[in-house]
Design a protein around this motif. Sequence first.
Motif, PDB file in Angstrom:
ATOM      1  N   GLY A   1      -6.272   3.155   4.826  1.00  0.00           N
ATOM      2  CA  GLY A   1      -5.379   3.244   4.302  1.00  0.00           C
ATOM      3  C   GLY A   1      -5.257   3.213   2.623  1.00  0.00           C
ATOM      4  O   GLY A   1      -4.574   4.006   2.020  1.00  0.00           O
TER       5      GLY A   1
ATOM      6  N   SER B   1      -3.232   6.391   1.073  1.00  0.00           N
ATOM      7  CA  SER B   1      -1.814   6.055   0.258  1.00  0.00           C
ATOM      8  C   SER B   1      -1.987   5.809  -1.049  1.00  0.00           C
ATOM      9  O   SER B   1      -2.853   5.305  -1.550  1.00  0.00           O
TER      10      SER B   1
ATOM     11  N   LEU C   1       0.317  -1.720   0.464  1.00  0.00           N
ATOM     12  CA  LEU C   1      -0.536  -1.981   1.551  1.00  0.00           C
ATOM     13  C   LEU C   1      -1.440  -3.568   1.545  1.00  0.00           C
ATOM     14  O   LEU C   1      -1.609  -3.911   2.663  1.00  0.00           O
TER      15      LEU C   1
END
Length: 409
Positions: free
Chosen positions: A22, A26, A32
């Motif tokens: 992630g 991102s 996150l």
Amino acid sequence: MRYETGWREPLSGARIEELRQGLRTSADHERLLTDFWADVERRGSPLVAPIEGDETGVAVTFLWRDETGTVEHVGIGGGLVLNDWEQHLLRRLPGTDVFHLTLRLPRHTRVTYYFAPDIHGHWDPWLETGEQMETLYSFRPDPLNPTSILDLDPTRDADLVAALTQPAPGTLTEHSFHSALLDAERRYWVYQPPGDEPAEHVLWAFDGAGCLAEVMPPQNLVAHLTSAGDIPRTAMVFIDNPFESRQAEVTFEVPLDRFVCEELVPEVRARHAFPTDRTRNTVSGFSGGGEAAILSAAHGAAHFGKVIAASPGIAYMQRGHEPREWYARFRESPALQDIRFVLTVGELEVDRVYDIPSLYTAAHEFTDLLKDLDFDVTLLTGPVGHDYFSSQILFAHGLRHLTTSLRST
């Protein structure tokens, strides 16, 4: 022959890899990480996940949140890792406050663990405990799991686990006397179960100051086993091994076995009307105390008919020596043939230091030696580590096993 378990193999943690991926894709790293820690709080720490195709093990991910931004690494210790802390470090996921380590552990693991930010070195079994207290005090409970207990099967032996924290009824008295053999004043404590009936069995235990512990003193479990009728009415004698001299004593640089058999036992029996029959006297100890129990039983005075050596420190002889020298010493001067032995060791006690065998290997090797000498010996193992919490459960099973005949007489 080497006995290995294959546990504590490092793995990639699925949740960590999900976070890592992630972060790569991102731009909103803050969200996150916020979601990650919220997930950890919801699921509990450590994170436990199945391993595809593995019916006996699970992936356990230990986590540390670095809120200072200054930590370089985090060591893990406690019962899970006895001494090679620098071989089991939580590492930072780059660019985050997440430190992580994933290990393959048994599905039914029960063990304690603690963290030490930026720890260096390892536990040295030949230095006195007092000399290493500063290092030991650097370990702290898991902030995400303040008990720092990993129990993957809490229903197993639930009655014994509960008994560990139930205060023992009865009396605990402290005594002291001067030992000529050790040239020192020595303490011991006597636990007597409630009631006026005489003790049917005496359990002598090394590292006796543990009876003063606020959390899980050994007499709690013994009192539970007695009241449940699992063992005969049992008194306990706790033998003090001060931090300042413990390692020298349990590796027999001083005549600890002579002190116990020639001075302590007569001193205690002069004060208390305890049974003297060897079959009703069990000597026990944990770690180095387990080694001390074995050699005290082998002493010529022959006070003890039973031995429980929990995770015995056979692997850690005097500096410069190895267990096989200890085996040879025992083979040359064995205990009386009718002594019954129970050894216990955890499947996670696989640490090695200075290239000597692990406690797990040494316990198996010594069991083989006892069998070769035709002793009655039982080895109990389980998915536990080197700590008083998890080892006391195996100890309880060993005590039940050794005292079965006493309950029927």
